[in-house]
Design a protein around this motif. Structure first.
Motif, PDB file in Angstrom:
ATOM      1  N   ALA A 287      44.870  38.690   7.033  1.00  0.00           N
ATOM      2  CA  ALA A 287      43.572  38.407   7.652  1.00  0.00           C
ATOM      3  C   ALA A 287      42.515  39.400   7.191  1.00  0.00           C
ATOM      4  O   ALA A 287      41.361  39.031   6.929  1.00  0.00           O
ATOM      5  N   PHE A 288      42.875  40.663   7.101  1.00  0.00           N
ATOM      6  CA  PHE A 288      41.942  41.702   6.657  1.00  0.00           C
ATOM      7  C   PHE A 288      41.449  41.412   5.245  1.00  0.00           C
ATOM      8  O   PHE A 288      40.251  41.492   4.956  1.00  0.00           O
ATOM      9  N   ARG A 289      42.367  41.043   4.360  1.00  0.00           N
ATOM     10  CA  ARG A 289      41.961  40.757   2.976  1.00  0.00           C
ATOM     11  C   ARG A 289      41.153  39.471   2.884  1.00  0.00           C
ATOM     12  O   ARG A 289      40.233  39.360   2.063  1.00  0.00           O
TER      13      ARG A 289
ATOM     14  N   ARG B  93      39.413  43.634  18.676  1.00  0.00           N
ATOM     15  CA  ARG B  93      38.379  44.207  17.806  1.00  0.00           C
ATOM     16  C   ARG B  93      38.455  43.603  16.409  1.00  0.00           C
ATOM     17  O   ARG B  93      37.423  43.271  15.817  1.00  0.00           O
ATOM     18  N   ASP B  94      39.665  43.436  15.871  1.00  0.00           N
ATOM     19  CA  ASP B  94      39.809  42.829  14.555  1.00  0.00           C
ATOM     20  C   ASP B  94      39.228  41.423  14.533  1.00  0.00           C
ATOM     21  O   ASP B  94      38.525  41.031  13.584  1.00  0.00           O
ATOM     22  N   LEU B  95      39.527  40.643  15.571  1.00  0.00           N
ATOM     23  CA  LEU B  95      38.973  39.293  15.656  1.00  0.00           C
ATOM     24  C   LEU B  95      37.457  39.337  15.741  1.00  0.00           C
ATOM     25  O   LEU B  95      36.749  38.557  15.083  1.00  0.00           O
ATOM     26  N   ALA B  96      36.924  40.258  16.548  1.00  0.00           N
ATOM     27  CA  ALA B  96      35.474  40.376  16.699  1.00  0.00           C
ATOM     28  C   ALA B  96      34.799  40.686  15.366  1.00  0.00           C
ATOM     29  O   ALA B  96      33.747  40.116  15.038  1.00  0.00           O
ATOM     30  N   LEU B  97      35.381  41.585  14.585  1.00  0.00           N
ATOM     31  CA  LEU B  97      34.777  41.948  13.307  1.00  0.00           C
ATOM     32  C   LEU B  97      34.821  40.778  12.329  1.00  0.00           C
ATOM     33  O   LEU B  97      33.882  40.576  11.550  1.00  0.00           O
ATOM     34  N   ALA B  98      35.893  40.001  12.363  1.00  0.00           N
ATOM     35  CA  ALA B  98      35.957  38.812  11.501  1.00  0.00           C
ATOM     36  C   ALA B  98      34.929  37.777  11.931  1.00  0.00           C
ATOM     37  O   ALA B  98      34.264  37.145  11.094  1.00  0.00           O
ATOM     38  N   LEU B  99      34.771  37.583  13.236  1.00  0.00           N
ATOM     39  CA  LEU B  99      33.749  36.659  13.740  1.00  0.00           C
ATOM     40  C   LEU B  99      32.353  37.139  13.379  1.00  0.00           C
ATOM     41  O   LEU B  99      31.479  36.336  12.999  1.00  0.00           O
ATOM     42  N   ALA B 100      32.129  38.448  13.501  1.00  0.00           N
ATOM     43  CA  ALA B 100      30.814  38.998  13.164  1.00  0.00           C
ATOM     44  C   ALA B 100      30.492  38.769  11.690  1.00  0.00           C
ATOM     45  O   ALA B 100      29.352  38.429  11.326  1.00  0.00           O
ATOM     46  N   ALA B 101      31.479  38.947  10.827  1.00  0.00           N
ATOM     47  CA  ALA B 101      31.250  38.736   9.394  1.00  0.00           C
ATOM     48  C   ALA B 101      30.892  37.290   9.115  1.00  0.00           C
ATOM     49  O   ALA B 101      29.975  36.999   8.332  1.00  0.00           O
ATOM     50  N   ARG B 102      31.606  36.347   9.743  1.00  0.00           N
ATOM     51  CA  ARG B 102      31.272  34.938   9.532  1.00  0.00           C
ATOM     52  C   ARG B 102      29.913  34.610  10.138  1.00  0.00           C
ATOM     53  O   ARG B 102      29.106  33.883   9.545  1.00  0.00           O
ATOM     54  N   GLY B 103      29.651  35.153  11.340  1.00  0.00           N
ATOM     55  CA  GLY B 103      28.376  34.876  11.992  1.00  0.00           C
ATOM     56  C   GLY B 103      27.195  35.354  11.170  1.00  0.00           C
ATOM     57  O   GLY B 103      26.189  34.642  11.019  1.00  0.00           O
ATOM     58  N   ARG B 104      27.290  36.564  10.624  1.00  0.00           N
ATOM     59  CA  ARG B 104      26.197  37.092   9.807  1.00  0.00           C
ATOM     60  C   ARG B 104      25.998  36.270   8.548  1.00  0.00           C
ATOM     61  O   ARG B 104      24.873  36.130   8.061  1.00  0.00           O
TER      62      ARG B 104
END
Length: 997
Positions: A759-761, A791-802
């Motif tokens: 997921a990170f990659r 937190r990991d999920l939030a950061l992935a969502l933030a990246a897609r949202g931006r």
């Protein structure tokens, strides 16, 4: 109880997919038995028990129609000549599509049953008990393989365990439980009860035929004796059903039907037309008996003489469609297929294909990505698999025809089953016309078999794929779990595909007592263990201890509210400290402070001592805000100049002191910057293992050939796929790189650690949807006991949202909510410091949310956009491991757990010594020069000391500003041993960041 007398307690976890015996051991004996050091995973390949033996094998089977409930009870004992305690590792191959419905272990004179809870939570509780010095047992299920680890066993105290499972009949072989061990066993016995048969099935056990006698409506039989050889196992086949439908009463109190019937007689076998084959080319199909599957398909083509053959091969990339004139051309194409990538049905529905008369899907059904993708073939679809681990529950959801399993010697039967007119069930309704959810089970040629919940009144009406209908009336009800358990296992899987329905899945699994890929059975002995697990003790729990549990549970519920209030006060205090740090003025010393001496470690596995108190430098004037920039050596990036209006300090101060939340004018702070370059050189972060050296030496045209050779030699572990995926990505072949990365999800060892790395990659590579899918499942399963996955999920969502602009509003709002919830909810003291790191990320999202018209809610005292020149955050995938972030600043100061604040204001967050992280380095005004980032594997998880740690790193420049840029890297890290674990030479360099023009 023996546990009290000997000073140990037993903890047993039935967890999914955490540990497997080597495949060769399973092929030779079943069950296989080996020994290991207690509680500690080893990779020595030992698979023979030298001091342990199986003294008893007691089997009972209750056959109901074409399903059965089977219970195995085994007694394990130690060599009477040995004085030591031993840990047993036992593995047992179960029939295909078996569903584990119970587990129990002897504790003293009692058999303690297991209770269902999420698999990661079960594993966490189990491992906590091991680390605490409490001696546990662990049991696991992966596919059709059951394993258990039990400690202690000594010559005076044998241990007994019991496992129960439900299984459908294989249409060609019946119920087959292959039991085989060398030598004799002290006692072997079988008890069989059969319901729903007019003529009894044949039964063989341990190589002998078992005679069944009619007793009322049942058939019963017994077999076995002392000093028996366990060869041949259990086989139940044949027989004549008394009626097509049998009704059973599940332990939950609900009734279920099991219907086995045949297609209308006299239907002609269709020939000609178009044959369409969907062929799984994911990695998990690589090791299946593809030769058998290809032989079945070739013979099917010869038998039905299609006008043309479509072959659609699929994995996690785009499906590939080719057309072939005959069986020979089809065989040649199948021989050249490369098996790589994850199992995914995404994209199959979107294909525009000509009409086909007959369709066959060849797959193990073990979907590892795109689990929400729908696939409904536009032709009668049969399923074919040679994999004993194939997911029959998922395949049954897709089929509109028979589900056929092929094995050695059964090719002709498989061809006949596929060549017959489609005999599938399309719908079931009750007498009032309401639809009933059902599950399709494997059946023979021209036959079908289904299970489902029985209506309270009346019978059921079944619509077949040829449009005909049949009605079935209820008869006498038999007490049995198998039909209900098999149906419930499929419903649990459907719920489990959607992480938003995770709690519903958990409740459903507990209701019908079925273990699956997301659920485990945990056996605990003491009241405090059940309290920590958040589950109620089972019926029959010691009365005195049950009273203690109820009293402690009431106290714990009352304390939960106090914990939440205390947590909020702690967060306020720590956030105030972070804001004070951000507002302070620092001046870097011309000379660094003396570095602490490496700390003496009395033993290789000792935990790190608490870091010494940190003396903060006195406030001083900051250096002038001349043009400056942050650089991680490499790619070009344009940086915006300081925006008009308030200076950075003024903007942030306004946020801190705002009186009303919705009136807070949150804007991104900007400091004067110039054009800079940003790069992370990953060359040294890929381990120079043999396969990487081989790829380095290969000519470009030979890379894929060399990859295939190396894959055959090394492709059994996730690290191989992580390494080669990164190698191909860096060479510019992103398609091969992604396919290799997703291949890691297909391995038997794949778990949440594997999924987190993938997921990170994927987030790094901007494959946002798949990154979020994996992160969603990890977060849902781990929510109760650790905050990092949220937190990991939030950061992935933030990246897609931006990345989506205005369309990303929902992602941004949800990311903010996840971060603030994780920061404020009570958490273990193991993760102190997490809250500040999460709030830094949450506050940085506010400008993005407001820019797209979104809404956010947070106590004003926790609102402050604390921008920094540099921010580095690491986390890791191992529990109880101690990994440290080091940053060497330009003046020579090292910021790490032993010196957490530099004279320039560089700060390291709380030292995470108990696993997962995160740890953060941040500096608001970075003096010019080079910042060297290193990581140190200080201490491994003591029950997994031999494995490498894997660290996920986010390097951010201009954090919280419009010019923010983030680089994601991940690396393997060896754990150090002995007294020199703090030496720089033993750490791993990650990157060098340079601040300046």
């Amino acid at each position: 109880m023996r546990g009290e007398a000997m000073g140990w307690r037993a903890t047993i976890s039935l967890a999914i997919g955490l540990w497997l015996l080597p495949a060769p051991a399973m092929a030779q004996t079943n069950p296989s038995l080996s020994e290991a050091e207690r509680g500690i995973r080893t990779d020595d390949g030992e698979d023979v028990a030298k001091h342990l033996r199986i003294d008893e094998v007691l089997v009972s089977a209750h056959v109901t129609g074409r399903t059965a409930d089977v219970t195995l009870e085994l007694l394990l004992s130690a060599d009477p000549q040995e004085d030591e305690n031993f840990e047993a590792r036992l593995a047992l191959a179960l029939p295909a599509d078996a569903v584990v419905t119970g587990y129990a272990l002897s504790v003293g004179d009692a058999m303690i049953p297991g209770q269902l809870l999420e698999q990661p939570k079960a594993r966490n509780l189990y491992e906590d008990e091991v680390r605490a010095g409490i001696d546990p047992g662990l049991a696991e299920v992966s596919g059709n393989r059951f394993t258990t680890r039990i400690y202690p066993i000594d010559r005076a105290h044998p241990r007994r365990f019991r496992v129960t499972f439900a299984a459908p009949f294989d249409p060609m072989r019946g119920i087959v439980l292959p039991l085989s061990r060398e030598g004799t066993i002290g006692k072997v016995s079988l008890t069989v009860t059969v319901d729903g048969f007019a003529a009894a099935p044949s039964v063989r056990f341990a190589g002998e035929t078992v005679t069944l006698a009619k007793q009322g409506a049942q058939w019963r039989g017994n077999a076995g004796g002392d000093r028996k050889r366990l060869q041949g196992g259990l086989e139940i086949a044949g027989g004549t059903l008394a009626a097509p439908m049998l009704v059973t009463r599940h332990a939950s109190g609900e009734s279920f039907f099991a219907i086995s019937d045949t297609a209308p007689a006299g239907a002609a076998r269709p020939t000609g037309g178009r044959l369409r084959i969907y062929w799984d080319r994911s990695l998990s199909h690589r090791d299946d008996r593809r030769d058998l599957e290809a032989e079945v398909l070739a013979r099917l083509a010869d038998t039905t003489t299609p006008d043309a053959i479509d072959l659609i091969t699929f994995a996690s990339d785009r499906p590939q469609w080719t057309m072939h004139p005959d069986a020979a051309a089809l065989r040649k194409m199948l021989d050249g297929v490369t098996y790589r990538g994850a199992t995914s049905f995404a994209g199959l529905d979107a294909l525009s294909l000509p009409p086909a008369r007959r369709c066959v899907l060849v797959s193990d059904g073990l979907v590892t990505i795109d689990r929400g993708a729908e696939f409904a073939a536009d032709c009668p679809l049969a399923l074919l698999t040679a994999s004993p681990k194939a997911d029959g529950a998922r395949l049954g959801r897709i089929a509109r025809g028979p589900l056929v399993r092929v094995s050695d010697g059964k090719v002709a039967e498989a061809v006949a089953a596929l060549a017959q007119p489609t005999a599938g069930v399309t719908a079931i309704r009750d007498s009032a016309g309401r639809r009933i959810a059902f599950r399709t089970l494997p059946a023979g040629a021209g036959a079908w078999q289904i299970v489902g919940p029985m209506p309270d009144r009346g019978g059921v009406r079944v619509r077949l794929s040829d449009g005909s209908e049949r009605s079935y009336a209820a008869g006498a009800t038999v007490s049995a779990d198998a039909p209900g358990a098999l149906w419930a296992a499929q419903q649990v899987q459907i719920l489990g595909d959607d992480p938003a329905r995770h709690q519903a899945m958990v409740a459903f699994a507990r209701r019908y007592q079925v273990a699956g890929p997301a659920m485990s059975l945990l056996v605990l002995e003491r009241p405090d263990q059940y309290l920590r697990a958040g589950i109620a003790p089972p019926p029959g729990f010691d009365a005195e201890w049950m009273g203690q549990y109820r009293e402690s549970k009431q106290d714990a519920d009352e304390a939960a509210l106090d914990d939440k209030r205390e947590r909020f006060e702690q967060v306020l205090e720590r956030w105030a400290e972070r804001k004070d740090w951000w507002k302070r003025r620092f001046v870097a010393s011309a000379r660094p402070k003396p570095r602490p001496e490496p700390m003496a470690v009395p033993a290789p596995m000792a935990m790190a001592p608490s870091p010494p108190p940190v003396s903060e430098p006195a406030p001083a004037h900051s250096p002038s805000d001349e043009d400056r920039a942050v650089m991680v050596t490499g790619t070009r990036a344009q940086v915006a100049s300081e925006s008009a209006g308030l200076a950075a300090d003024d903007v942030s101060e306004a946020i801190v002191t705002a009186a009303r939340l919705r009136d807070v004018p949150v804007a991104r702070a900007e400091r004067a910057t110039v054009d800079t370059a940003v790069k992370v050189d990953l060359a040294d972060l890929i381990a120079k293992r043999p396969y990487i050296l081989a790829l380095n030496a290969a000519a470009p045209a030979q890379r894929l050939t060399v990859l295939a050779e190396q894959e055959r030699a090394f492709g059994s572990v996730p690290s191989f796929y992580f390494d080669v995926a990164e190698w191909f990505r860096r060479k510019g072949d992103t398609a091969t790189g992604e396919s290799l990365l997703l291949s890691a999800l297909e391995l038997p060892q794949a778990d949440d650690e594997t999924r987190q790395i993938v997921a990170f990659r994927l987030e790094r590579d901007k494959a946002h949807d798949r990154a979020i899918e994996l992160a969603e499942h990890i977060a849902a399963a781990n929510a109760e006991f650790r905050p990092q996955p949220a937190r990991d999920l939030a950061l992935a969502l933030a990246a897609r949202g931006r990345s989506r602009g205005a369309a990303g509003r929902a992602d941004l709002e949800r990311a903010f909510a996840l971060l603030t919830d994780a920061a404020l909810n009570p958490a273990s003291d193991d993760f102190d410091g997490f809250e500040v790191i999460a709030l830094m990320n949450a506050n940085a999202l506010v400008p993005d949310i407001e820019a797209v018209g979104g809404r956010w809610t947070l106590d004003p005292r926790l609102v402050a956009l604390l921008d920094t020149d540099v921010r580095i955050v690491i986390e890791w995938v191992a529990d109880d491991a101690d990994i440290d972030l080091w940053v060497n600043e330009p003046n020579g100061e090292r910021v790490f757990y032993g010196d957490q604040l530099s004279s320039a204001g560089g700060q390291i967050s709380n030292d995470m010594t108990d696993g997962y992280g995160p740890e953060e380095y941040a500096i608001r005004r970075a003096p010019q020069g080079a910042y060297e980032v290193r990581i140190n594997g200080y201490d491994a998880d003591r029950i997994n000391p031999n494995g490498a740690g894997h660290v996920l790193i986010r390097l951010t420049r201009n954090f919280g500003r419009r010019s923010e840029e983030e680089t994601l890297v991940d690396v393997d890290l060896a754990f150090q041993q002995g007294r020199d674990r703090d030496e720089e030479a033993r750490t791993k360099p990650i990157a060098t960041l340079r601040v300046g023009r």
